[in-house]
Design an enzyme around this catalytic site. Structure first.
Site, PDB file in Angstrom:
ATOM      1  N   GLY A 124       0.772  -1.091   0.026  1.00  0.00           N
ATOM      2  CA  GLY A 124      -0.248   0.095  -0.090  1.00  0.00           C
ATOM      3  C   GLY A 124       0.740   1.130   0.027  1.00  0.00           C
ATOM      4  O   GLY A 124       1.201   1.648   1.070  1.00  0.00           O
ATOM      5  N   GLU A 367       3.017   0.626 -11.037  1.00  0.00           N
ATOM      6  CA  GLU A 367       4.226   0.425 -10.819  1.00  0.00           C
ATOM      7  C   GLU A 367       5.299   1.210 -11.595  1.00  0.00           C
ATOM      8  O   GLU A 367       6.209   0.907 -12.322  1.00  0.00           O
ATOM      9  CB  GLU A 367       4.710  -0.931 -11.098  1.00  0.00           C
ATOM     10  CG  GLU A 367       3.769  -2.110 -10.380  1.00  0.00           C
ATOM     11  CD  GLU A 367       4.539  -3.044  -9.526  1.00  0.00           C
ATOM     12  OE1 GLU A 367       5.802  -3.010  -9.640  1.00  0.00           O
ATOM     13  OE2 GLU A 367       3.786  -3.948  -9.338  1.00  0.00           O
ATOM     14  N   THR A 369       4.490   4.660 -14.009  1.00  0.00           N
ATOM     15  CA  THR A 369       3.456   4.896 -15.431  1.00  0.00           C
ATOM     16  C   THR A 369       4.675   4.877 -16.652  1.00  0.00           C
ATOM     17  O   THR A 369       5.841   5.210 -16.542  1.00  0.00           O
ATOM     18  CB  THR A 369       2.834   6.383 -15.360  1.00  0.00           C
ATOM     19  OG1 THR A 369       3.877   7.327 -15.479  1.00  0.00           O
ATOM     20  CG2 THR A 369       1.844   6.513 -14.433  1.00  0.00           C
ATOM     21  N   GLU A 371       4.959   7.155 -18.616  1.00  0.00           N
ATOM     22  CA  GLU A 371       5.887   8.480 -18.483  1.00  0.00           C
ATOM     23  C   GLU A 371       6.914   8.441 -17.750  1.00  0.00           C
ATOM     24  O   GLU A 371       8.002   9.023 -17.932  1.00  0.00           O
ATOM     25  CB  GLU A 371       4.860   9.764 -18.332  1.00  0.00           C
ATOM     26  CG  GLU A 371       3.783   9.913 -19.625  1.00  0.00           C
ATOM     27  CD  GLU A 371       2.848   8.832 -19.585  1.00  0.00           C
ATOM     28  OE1 GLU A 371       2.408   8.442 -18.496  1.00  0.00           O
ATOM     29  OE2 GLU A 371       2.343   8.391 -20.553  1.00  0.00           O
TER      30      GLU A 371
HETATM   31  C1  LIG Z   1      -5.504  -1.847 -11.632  1.00  0.00           C
HETATM   32  C2  LIG Z   1      -4.453  -1.075 -10.562  1.00  0.00           C
HETATM   33  C3  LIG Z   1      -3.825  -1.902  -9.553  1.00  0.00           C
HETATM   34  C4  LIG Z   1      -2.885  -1.126  -8.727  1.00  0.00           C
HETATM   35  N1  LIG Z   1      -2.283  -1.703  -7.685  1.00  0.00           N
HETATM   36  C5  LIG Z   1      -1.717  -0.931  -6.736  1.00  0.00           C
HETATM   37  C6  LIG Z   1      -1.150  -1.683  -5.515  1.00  0.00           C
HETATM   38  O1  LIG Z   1      -1.701  -3.041  -5.153  1.00  0.00           O
HETATM   39  N2  LIG Z   1      -0.445  -0.811  -4.467  1.00  0.00           N
HETATM   40  C7  LIG Z   1      -0.027   0.432  -4.691  1.00  0.00           C
HETATM   41  O2  LIG Z   1       0.306   0.990  -4.065  1.00  0.00           O
HETATM   42  N3  LIG Z   1      -0.767   1.062  -5.985  1.00  0.00           N
HETATM   43  C8  LIG Z   1      -1.308   0.413  -6.762  1.00  0.00           C
HETATM   44  N4  LIG Z   1      -2.029   1.060  -8.011  1.00  0.00           N
HETATM   45  C9  LIG Z   1      -1.723   2.512  -8.396  1.00  0.00           C
HETATM   46  C10 LIG Z   1      -0.558   2.864  -9.451  1.00  0.00           C
HETATM   47  O3  LIG Z   1       0.410   2.577  -8.599  1.00  0.00           O
HETATM   48  C11 LIG Z   1      -0.749   4.323  -9.332  1.00  0.00           C
HETATM   49  O4  LIG Z   1      -2.038   4.392 -10.420  1.00  0.00           O
HETATM   50  C12 LIG Z   1       0.601   5.095 -10.475  1.00  0.00           C
HETATM   51  O5  LIG Z   1       1.483   4.939  -9.432  1.00  0.00           O
HETATM   52  C13 LIG Z   1      -0.117   6.265 -11.035  1.00  0.00           C
HETATM   53  O6  LIG Z   1      -0.576   7.113 -10.160  1.00  0.00           O
HETATM   54  P1  LIG Z   1      -1.919   7.969 -10.426  1.00  0.00           P
HETATM   55  O7  LIG Z   1      -3.007   6.889 -10.777  1.00  0.00           O
HETATM   56  O8  LIG Z   1      -2.121   8.704  -9.076  1.00  0.00           O
HETATM   57  O9  LIG Z   1      -1.486   8.926 -11.625  1.00  0.00           O
HETATM   58  P2  LIG Z   1      -0.699  10.301 -11.482  1.00  0.00           P
HETATM   59  O10 LIG Z   1       0.665  10.096 -10.583  1.00  0.00           O
HETATM   60  O11 LIG Z   1      -1.481  11.299 -11.005  1.00  0.00           O
HETATM   61  O12 LIG Z   1      -0.446  10.578 -12.918  1.00  0.00           O
HETATM   62  C14 LIG Z   1      -1.360  10.978 -13.980  1.00  0.00           C
HETATM   63  C15 LIG Z   1      -0.564  11.253 -15.220  1.00  0.00           C
HETATM   64  O13 LIG Z   1       0.200  12.153 -15.093  1.00  0.00           O
HETATM   65  C16 LIG Z   1       1.372  11.680 -15.563  1.00  0.00           C
HETATM   66  N5  LIG Z   1       2.512  12.485 -14.961  1.00  0.00           N
HETATM   67  C17 LIG Z   1       2.573  12.277 -13.545  1.00  0.00           C
HETATM   68  N6  LIG Z   1       3.885  12.834 -12.971  1.00  0.00           N
HETATM   69  C18 LIG Z   1       4.581  13.198 -14.181  1.00  0.00           C
HETATM   70  C19 LIG Z   1       6.037  13.437 -14.492  1.00  0.00           C
HETATM   71  N7  LIG Z   1       6.623  14.023 -13.566  1.00  0.00           N
HETATM   72  N8  LIG Z   1       6.065  13.719 -15.737  1.00  0.00           N
HETATM   73  C20 LIG Z   1       5.422  13.278 -16.701  1.00  0.00           C
HETATM   74  N9  LIG Z   1       4.266  12.749 -16.528  1.00  0.00           N
HETATM   75  C21 LIG Z   1       3.609  12.784 -15.342  1.00  0.00           C
HETATM   76  C22 LIG Z   1       1.500  10.333 -15.416  1.00  0.00           C
HETATM   77  O14 LIG Z   1       2.456   9.444 -16.416  1.00  0.00           O
HETATM   78  C23 LIG Z   1      -0.005   9.900 -15.780  1.00  0.00           C
HETATM   79  O15 LIG Z   1      -0.242   9.907 -17.088  1.00  0.00           O
HETATM   80  C24 LIG Z   1      -2.747   0.357  -8.925  1.00  0.00           C
HETATM   81  C25 LIG Z   1      -3.379   0.898 -10.065  1.00  0.00           C
HETATM   82  C26 LIG Z   1      -4.247   0.247 -10.671  1.00  0.00           C
HETATM   83  C27 LIG Z   1      -4.580   0.994 -12.153  1.00  0.00           C
END
Ligand SMILES: Cc1cc2nc3c(=O)[nH]c(=O)nc-3n(C[C@H](O)[C@H](O)[C@H](O)COP(=O)(O)OP(=O)(O)OC[C@H]3O[C@@H](n4cnc5c(N)ncnc54)[C@H](O)[C@@H]3O)c2cc1C
Length: 403
Positions: A124, A367, A369, A371
């Protein structure tokens, strides 16, 4: 260089392939449609040794190397992403982190039952307002005598509503939290059974529908100090270390998904006729299938190189990240093309490729994105980023099981 799999690797490949093909493949369409996670999967995976696959036998595991972990990930995701996700969070993100950073007491109390499949574990880090920007999390852990009191909410957590144990990250230094200094973050083992813990399932999700994804809340959960993982302030390092193993399983899993897209497309292209011939005879269909094949082979080499580095005790953050980035982006391309090869039939649930298309997208987000990985790989090449050995590392394997 040796590109041969060992007999043990072949055995893992065969046993996981047979089990998933027999027990899950016939039911996966219905489970996916019903948005139903089947907990009966856990004891079956435990019987195969998968829930402790690369954990040494002294901690309840199967003692197999990291190539075996990759092979299992590939085979599981060939059938459905939800199966590979279990391995990613339970073994990759949680178990191998406890193995490397946990105390002997933590390994006995948590890693052993987890590796035997008696307890299920997850990871988490993500919160409603912070994903890529891990320093933006708001959860806090306030010391109170011999305990820490944890408050906060974690979101988008795989297995959130079914796991027993959680590797949780929270700020232990509130001044550092204000300054966004990651050395103020710490890692804890939190049990579902602890007072103040609650969880739920995200119902609006549109991919990996046979898997459980949810959230959990910690309302002043008291965690004994014995459950602090690593040293105070090492949470960020542990989270990044955990991702090296999680990303490895995601990379190998996405490789399996590309293979599944390829195989489904080959089958359909030889059945379906258009303009008087099998569509496989049309060159643009061949091109899509050829791309799946090349991306499958490249992705496999990339995760295997990362696995070899892990086996030999070398840090592989850069190589693992490259494997994860390349294969997940390639899996999205493969799934899109697999639907295309199937035409309108691909646009229905009568064929598996629509499910592949929905499932692949998650791995381009979690894990790290697409980007984030793009920036990381550029920074390595530009010399803006380099990795030093971590205080605790994965145990090495000699390319075969410890036994
Ligand atoms: C099915 C699923 C299972 C998951 N399981 C887990 C889990 O078990 N444990 C856990 O901890 N998390 C989990 N996650 C969460 C996942 O790790 C996050 O969704 C991921 O880290 C991206 O974070 P965010 O969704 O907040 O997107 P954001 O960080 O808000 O990003 C939104 C967009 O902005 C872009 N962006 C952000 N910062 C930058 C930058 N500096 N430069 C360029 N682009 C940028 C991103 O690439 C993306 O396109 C899971 C997600 C999904 C969908």
């Amino acid at each position: 260089m040796d590109f041969q799999l060992t007999d043990e690797h072949r055995l893992v490949e065969q046993s996981v392939r047979e089990w998933a093909g027999r027990e899950v493949a016939p039911r996966i369409k219905d489970l996916d449609r019903a948005h139903q996670f089947d907990p009966a999967i856990f004891p079956q995976m435990a019987d195969l040794g998968l829930l402790g696959i690369s954990v040494p036998s002294q901690y309840g595991g199967a003692g197999m190397d990291y190539i075996s972990l990759g092979i299992a990930s590939e085979e599981l995701e060939y059938v459905d992403t939800s199966l590979r996700v279990i391995l990613s969070v339970h073994v990759g993100l949680n178990g191998l982190s406890l193995l490397s950073w946990g105390t002997e007491d933590q390994k006995q109390r948590y890693l052993v039952p987890q590796s035997q499949g008696r307890k299920i574990a997850t990871f988490g880090l993500t919160e409603p307002a912070a994903g890529s920007d891990a320093r933006g999390i708001q959860s806090v852990a306030i010391r109170k005598g011999d305990r820490f009191v944890l408050s906060g909410e974690k979101m988008w957590i795989s297995l959130a509503d079914v796991a027993d144990n959680f590797l949780v990250f929270a700020w232990t230094d509130l001044d550092k939290k204000k300054q966004r200094d990651p050395s103020g973050l710490s890692a804890f083992i939190v049990e579902r059974a602890f007072k103040g813990f609650s969880s739920g399932t995200i119902k609006e999700k549109w991919g990996i529908l046979a898997g459980n994804t949810g959230y959990f809340k910690m309302d002043e959960v008291e965690v004994p100090e014995q459950n602090l993982v690593g040293r105070l302030g090492e949470g960020f390092k542990i989270a990044m270390f955990a991702l090296d193993q999680g990303r490895f399983t995601v990379a190998a899993g996405a490789t399996g998904l590309i293979r599944a897209c390829r195989d489904a497309s080959v089958k359909y292209a030889k059945e379906r006729k258009a303009f008087g011939t099998e569509i496989a005879n049309h060159q643009l269909v061949k091109e899509m299938i050829a791309l799946m094949e090349s991306d499958y082979q490249v992705s496999r080499l990339l995760w295997q190189r990362a696995g070899w580095l892990k086996n030999t005790g070398q840090r592989s953050t850069r190589e693992t990240g490259l494997a994860k980035w390349y294969s997940t982006v390639a899996s999205e391309k493969a799934a899109g093309n697999a639907v295309q090869v199937h035409g309108a039939n691909g646009y229905s649930d009568d064929y598996p490729v629509g499910r592949f298309y929905r499932n692949c997208k998650g791995a381009v987000i979690y894990e790290g994105t697409r980007e984030v990985h793009t920036l990381m790989q550029a920074d390595y090449v530009l010399g803006y980023r380099s990795d030093r050995p971590t205080r605790c590392g994965l145990p090495r394997y000699g390319g075969h099981s410890e036994g």
